[in-house]
Scaffold this active site. Sequence first.
Site, mmCIF file in Angstrom:
data_model
loop_
_atom_site.group_PDB
_atom_site.id
_atom_site.type_symbol
_atom_site.label_atom_id
_atom_site.label_comp_id
_atom_site.label_asym_id
_atom_site.label_seq_id
_atom_site.Cartn_x
_atom_site.Cartn_y
_atom_site.Cartn_z
ATOM 1 N N GLU A 90 0.785 -1.227 0.000
ATOM 2 C CA GLU A 90 0.000 0.000 0.000
ATOM 3 C C GLU A 90 0.821 1.283 0.000
ATOM 4 O O GLU A 90 0.371 2.299 -0.521
ATOM 5 C CB GLU A 90 -0.925 0.001 1.233
ATOM 6 C CG GLU A 90 -1.939 -1.129 1.261
ATOM 7 C CD GLU A 90 -2.979 -0.993 0.164
ATOM 8 O OE1 GLU A 90 -3.400 0.140 -0.127
ATOM 9 O OE2 GLU A 90 -3.358 -2.033 -0.416
ATOM 10 N N SER A 509 -58.703 -16.997 0.263
ATOM 11 C CA SER A 509 -59.792 -17.436 1.130
ATOM 12 C C SER A 509 -59.470 -17.378 2.623
ATOM 13 O O SER A 509 -60.375 -17.518 3.444
ATOM 14 C CB SER A 509 -60.206 -18.867 0.762
ATOM 15 O OG SER A 509 -60.773 -18.883 -0.528
#
Length: 841
Positions: A90, A509
């Site tokens: 990095e 239903s």
Amino acid sequence: MTFLRNLIVSLFFLIVSLVGASALAVVGAAIYFAPGLPDVRQLQDFELHTPLRIFTQDGKLIGEFGEERRMAINFDEIPQDMIDALTAAEDASYFDHAGVDPRGLARAVVQLAMSGDIQSGGSTITMQVARNYMLTLDQTFTRKIREILLALQMEQILDKEQIFELYVNKIFLGNRAYGIAAAAETYYDKPLAELSLAQTAMIAGLPKAPSAFNPLANSERSLIRRNWILFRMRELGHIDDATYQAAVQEPVTARRHYTQAEVDAAYISEMARQYAVERFGDEAYTGGYRIYTTIDSELQPFARQALANGLTAYDLRHGWRGPEQREIAASLVEAQEQTATQGLEEELAESPEIRQTARQAAQRSQTEVEGIDGDVSNWVQVLERTPNYGLLQPAIVVESSGREMQVLTRDNGLQTIGWEGLNWARPYLSPRSRGAAPNSAEEIAVRGDMIRVVENEDGSLRLSQQPDAEGSLVAQDPQTGAILALQGGFDFNASKFNRAVQARRQSGSIFKPFIYLAALAEGEMNAASVVNDSPVVLDDGSNSLWRPVNSSRDFQGPMRLRPALARSRNLVTIRVLQTMGLDYTINFLEGFGFSPSQLPRGLSLALGSASLTPMEMTNAYAVLANGGFQVSPWFIERVTRDDDKEVIDEATPQVACPSCAEDQETVEIDGREYPIAKRVADPAAVYILRDMLRDVITSGTGRGALSLNREDIVGKTGTTNSQRDAWFAGFNSNLVTTVWVGKDSNETISEYGAQAALPIWVEFMGDALEGTPNAVPERPATIVTARVDPDTGQRLADGQSGGITELFHQDHLPDYQQRRISRELEEASGSQGSGTAESIF
């Protein structure tokens, strides 16, 4: 010479001018942006955070969120190899620069000029800390300037070790691991100090792209990234060539290691997480909050198992849709040759040695499994990173021969699926049709295919697949409204959409009982009222007429409400709603938790055309189960902090109390006072409806529940148009449960509620109620019985024989049936008739 001297002087002044302009630009940017920058000194007081944890009501872990600060470490605990690997990857000059790397920034400027965007290049570790802790992550020019200024400030206030410590504890490294210590446990189940150099480099390669370079998700790409970092470490003098050569040849050893929930309740855990974020904001993940839900740790596994079993059984009935993946390379070497290298341009451009060593490491990652010829390292990696879906395990086909299939599984190695576990796999053609039965295993799947398998009770395997249909199950305590079990889909890993609370589907239903109850509560009708089951044509407000029909496509003429509900007759229910009126009925339904705005203002309401969630339907049935008290669903019992030392919230829901006096406002339960819920339906009407729903089980569409051999359960099936939704809702006095089955696409499942949903309900309720006594309500004092004529529903006099017994509210008894023959003729015959000519002749 004069020209050369003038040129040199001109260049000198140009350079001085550019430097001066740059300095002025920096100073100007600092003056402009400084007032809005966060205070760097707050990083000195950065506190360790504790994740959010979710539990069942009895304290079993079901979820954990926000683990990034769970394993913070000090700088002196970081191995030197990890420091060297991270800086090599990095920020190689980290310990030398003042927070900003001019060469890196120059590269970023070039990228900006060429692409128009700020790319990832140019950020030092200090700048990454500034971004991760104190800035947003958007890629803007303004943010980059603020990042640079903050980095410069940080280097003045904090030393390099403090900044590096902040960095390694904050970075996201995939698979919910934040910080290098957490990553070491997640990928290798080791403390940092015990990682090998290759494992250290693997973790150091993750900050750039935690998903793309993840050794679990993409071991081939992660190898290239890892070996590039090792190459950089050698070039920078951190390791010698012998150490480098040994490390780059090390195989991939990462495996998935994570906190295991004690109870699988991922859907309710996610609901609790959302609640915590709404209540506490981002602090929810770091503040040490503990949420105790109402989930019952014994019932929840039953719910998950029943729904998974039911959806898998549904899928078996509808055919084989083929392997989940095809042509998976067996070895990592083969897989690496096929993998894309996008995003790895920087690493591969460094040296051809990077690809070569990655290939050699892949070769050294060879994995052999007993019974399988050759290297299967990639198969092992693929299985490792592929999650189970419910009860379904991933497996890769090794060989299909004749009528058996050899498969590689993650936990048990090479296994055989016999023909009895394969022969169901007729090809899926449509929801209503399948192809011809297979004659051999090779017709089903071949080498390199990924399939799903499920283990039978005897340990044998059966071919399976992720179901094409989805479903939900919600179980609720009808007395308090507490959610006791909730499964929002087949498996949370497969789909995080929570159908229990997010899916609005037509209820069909299972909505009908509330229409009947509206009539019973008003006294306009009773269980013996006769309504005509015959064709009706209605104006639905559109340009066409509505001609509703029964699901059976027939008509049975005049019939009583009790058998009409048991047989789920549509035309009868529509006429009941017509009689009661929409305004009255919708106002009545509001007491059951239905929002009037969600209910259609038309007669289709009688057939369940309202789009409602399974949670809403479950709660409405809870009101039926508790005798008519308006409870509400809830699932957060209490919220605490710091190992339960501080109570933040504690629920005080309104509860049902059938035995309480009418003017009583609170009731004590387990030493705590609770408000009493409002009664929204007459207890006698609810009792009668419940008795009618029992007929659904004994003689109607819910007969499948008779297998439970219980006298206290009642319920109702439901199926919507074109069989898009299948429902069953049912209860006893202590537990109410609703099951929905359907497809997220709203396509037909080609099954009724009794086929798709009821078996799931039966399995769950059978497990949940095992060993418990029947739980039925006390009969209200206002309930009376009377004999009625089964054809007319009218009451028979004491002197009239025959008829059937029915329940009534004492104030709503039907009229007596008039005699159809004269009393004189009756007396002359020497007997008394039933009152109908049909019973005499």
